[in-house]
Enzyme design. Structure first.
Site, mmCIF file in Angstrom:
data_model
loop_
_atom_site.group_PDB
_atom_site.id
_atom_site.type_symbol
_atom_site.label_atom_id
_atom_site.label_comp_id
_atom_site.label_asym_id
_atom_site.label_seq_id
_atom_site.Cartn_x
_atom_site.Cartn_y
_atom_site.Cartn_z
ATOM 1 N N CYS A 117 -6.777 8.086 2.333
ATOM 2 C CA CYS A 117 -6.652 8.093 3.793
ATOM 3 C C CYS A 117 -7.250 9.386 4.332
ATOM 4 O O CYS A 117 -6.793 10.469 3.995
ATOM 5 C CB CYS A 117 -5.190 7.986 4.226
ATOM 6 S SG CYS A 117 -5.030 8.084 6.022
ATOM 7 N N ASN B 222 0.856 -1.183 0.000
ATOM 8 C CA ASN B 222 0.000 0.000 0.000
ATOM 9 C C ASN B 222 0.901 1.245 0.000
ATOM 10 O O ASN B 222 1.762 1.401 0.864
ATOM 11 C CB ASN B 222 -0.890 -0.025 1.247
ATOM 12 C CG ASN B 222 -1.844 1.156 1.319
ATOM 13 O OD1 ASN B 222 -1.456 2.246 1.700
ATOM 14 N ND2 ASN B 222 -3.088 0.921 0.944
ATOM 15 N N GLY C 92 -15.690 -3.720 7.037
ATOM 16 C CA GLY C 92 -16.486 -4.388 8.066
ATOM 17 C C GLY C 92 -16.620 -5.885 7.948
ATOM 18 O O GLY C 92 -17.494 -6.474 8.586
#
Lengths: 303, 252
Positions: free
Chosen positions: A130, A100, A244
């Site tokens: 981000c 990343n 999630g």
């Protein structure tokens, strides 16, 4: 019981299963103390920049119902140290590494890309989403033109396939997805964290030193599923779905919504073995429901 | 491999205002170093993050945690009773390093007192001279347990027991042997004052820090502190690189 083949080919990367780790929630040595990393389809390492970053002041973490806020701010030791320590350690595992990439500017994104071109990294994930880094970071991810510009520039210097990680903090995520597809991205990943905030009623200040932070965990899953579903209909690039995922069934839901692979993030902070538990859970789910492979599971979706 | 195990609660008792002692029984022996902590998982679907709780004592397969019910998670813990179960991680982080000989002065403040008990027991077993000095707001806890191991000095904020004032003020008016290594856990202002005291006295000091954690095992980099290592400012993870650090390096 159906014999299940979990393997996928994600943008040219052969993976033994579609499960990887969400960046920022996996550290090779630390996570590897709890499970055999080689059991994963791939690992996505923590955001790395060309030079070391200090990150944000503490507190960086706050809990929310069914989730958490983080404002780590991409603290990282820089590419040189990352190559030595993180990649050096991961060499001994039978797992592809997706790096990343973080930066404050197009030049910085290109610099880290070039520094990693000669490594064993299998793929890049461009972090233009981000929420805790103002310059660069989300600045690139919320504007289709800037997202395309940085994608094109990195693509030009990159010798590895490029995933672009998208932020949910936009009015229309499909506009960004289309922009990076046109700019030459090989895949997209979504969603990064949602911008959130909590206030400490005793101190009457934000719980996070940074004020706001990225909201993640099972509470955000419906938003992520909806966005994967929308992006699937907007572009034809492979999608890495995340947001999630706690169980194998959660992963199956993302695959049906249009993801081609998935990443486990916050769940792995809650329970370090979560990524391999998701692999096993997905396998058990497919055996039970009679899906022979990931393509069959994806094709079963009726939406 | 490290793991998370299910532990049976044998006892969960209020021992001072808001302070609980929880006795847990695991299926395997626990190998803990003094000063390590465990992650406690609430598993209620809403409060996801583990609660890092210092190990008060670990013996065979029995684990004692003494905690303050202060936030939502520890209040849920306080509501559990004998027969309930909890998931706990293996011991995490680095513990205190005991000296080879001489005296250890164990300084605990508030819920920084409990981890000093296991440390005191380990120090005594090693043949060290043990002095404990504890600062409390008001009510004392674990007093008898410490008295069984060594000398105990007490300070309270309200003067209800022992010295009226801070534990560092108490130390300044006490005779501390020159061969002493200081090990401490407590609130930051106490640790800061203690490190200053130790520097004046020329005593080595290790401090156990607290910070809001995410994962507790070093992956998320949520809980960093700053150290000054020979002029270089470095960031360390409290959960993984600590929680115990060389006190003279910590930037408070």
């Amino acid at each position: 019981m159906t014999k299940v083949d979990l393997s996928v080919n994600f943008a040219g990367l052969q993976m033994k299963n579609p499960v990887t780790t969400a960046s920022g929630t996996f550290a090779a040595r630390e996570s590897g103390e709890f499970y055999d990393i080689s059991r994963l389809g791939a690992v996505i390492t923590k955001g790395v920049a060309a030079e070391p970053w200090q990150g944000n002041p503490t507190p960086r973490i706050a809990e929310t119902y069914g989730g958490m806020l983080n404002a780590v701010g991409l603290q990282n030791p820089g590419a040189e140290e990352y190559i030595k320590k993180e990649l050096g350690y991961l060499k001994d595992f039978d797992v592809p590494v997706i790096a990343n990439l973080a930066g404050h500017s197009i030049e910085e994104y290109c610099a880290v890309t070039e520094m990693l071109n000669d490594t064993d990294v299998a793929m890049y994930e461009l972090n233009i989403s981000c929420p805790n880094v103002k310059l660069g970071g989300i600045g690139f991810g919320t504007d289709p033109k800037m997202a395309a510009e940085v994608t094109e520039a990195v693509k030009k210097v990159s010798r590895k396939p490029l995933i672009v990680k998208l932020t949910p903090n936009v009015t229309d995520i499909t506009a960004i997805a289309k922009a990076v597809e046109s700019a030459g991205a090989d895949a997209v990943s979504l969603i990064n964290t949602l911008l959130g905030m909590r206030i400490d009623l005793r101190s009457k200040r934000p719980l996070l030193a940074n004020g706001t932070g990225g909201f993640s965990g099972p509470a955000v899953k419906p938003v992520a599923i909806r966005m994967v579903y929308q992006v699937r209909r907007a572009i034809s690039l492979p999608i890495l779905g995340l947001g999630g995922i706690m169980t194998g069934e959660d992963a199956a839901e993302f695959l049906m919504a249009g993801a081609d692979a998935v990443a486990v993030g916050t769940a792995a902070l809650v329970d370090p073995t979560a990524p391999v538990d998701v692999v096993e859970g997905l396998k058990a789910f497919m055996e039970r429901e009679g899906y022979e492979n990931i393509a069959a599971l994806k094709a079963a979706f009726k939406g | 491999m490290k793991k998370i195990s299910v532990a049976g609660i044998k006892e969960n008792m209020l021992i001072a205002p808001d302070i609980y002692r929880m006795e847990l029984e695991l299926s395997e022996d626990i190998n803990a170093l003094p000063g390590q902590f465990v992650n406690v998982y609430l598993d209620d679907g809403a409060h996801l993050l583990p609660r890092p709780i210092s190990i008060c004592r670990a013996e065979d397969n029995r684990l004692t945690l003494v905690y303050r019910a202060v936030g939502v998670g520890t209040k849920i813990m306080a509501g559990l009773t004998e027969g309930d179960t909890l998931r706990v991680s293996d011991p995490l982080g680095n513990g205190f390093t005991l000296p080879e000989s001489g005296t250890v002065l164990l300084v605990g403040g508030g819920v920084g007192v409990p981890p000093m008990l296991g440390t005191a027991i380990a120090a005594k077993a090693k043949g060290l001279n043990v002095i404990a000095a504890h600062g409390y707001r008001s009510e004392l806890f674990l007093k008898e347990e410490f008295e069984r191991v060594g000398q105990l000095l007490i300070a309270t904020d309200d003067g209800s027991a022992g010295y009226h004032g801070t534990v560092v003020e108490l130390l300044r008016s006490s005779d501390i042997p020159a061969d002493t290594t200081v090990l401490s856990c407590g609130p930051k202002p106490m640790l800061k004052a203690l490190v200053q005291y130790c520097e004046e006295k020329g005593l080595p000091v290790q401090v156990s820090l607290e910070e809001r954690m995410g994962c507790g095992f070093g992956a998320c980099v949520g809980c960093v502190c700053k150290l000054n290592q020979n002029g270089n400012i470095v960031q360390k993870r409290v959960c993984k690189d600590g929680p115990v650090f060389n006190g003279s390096e910590v930037i408070f």
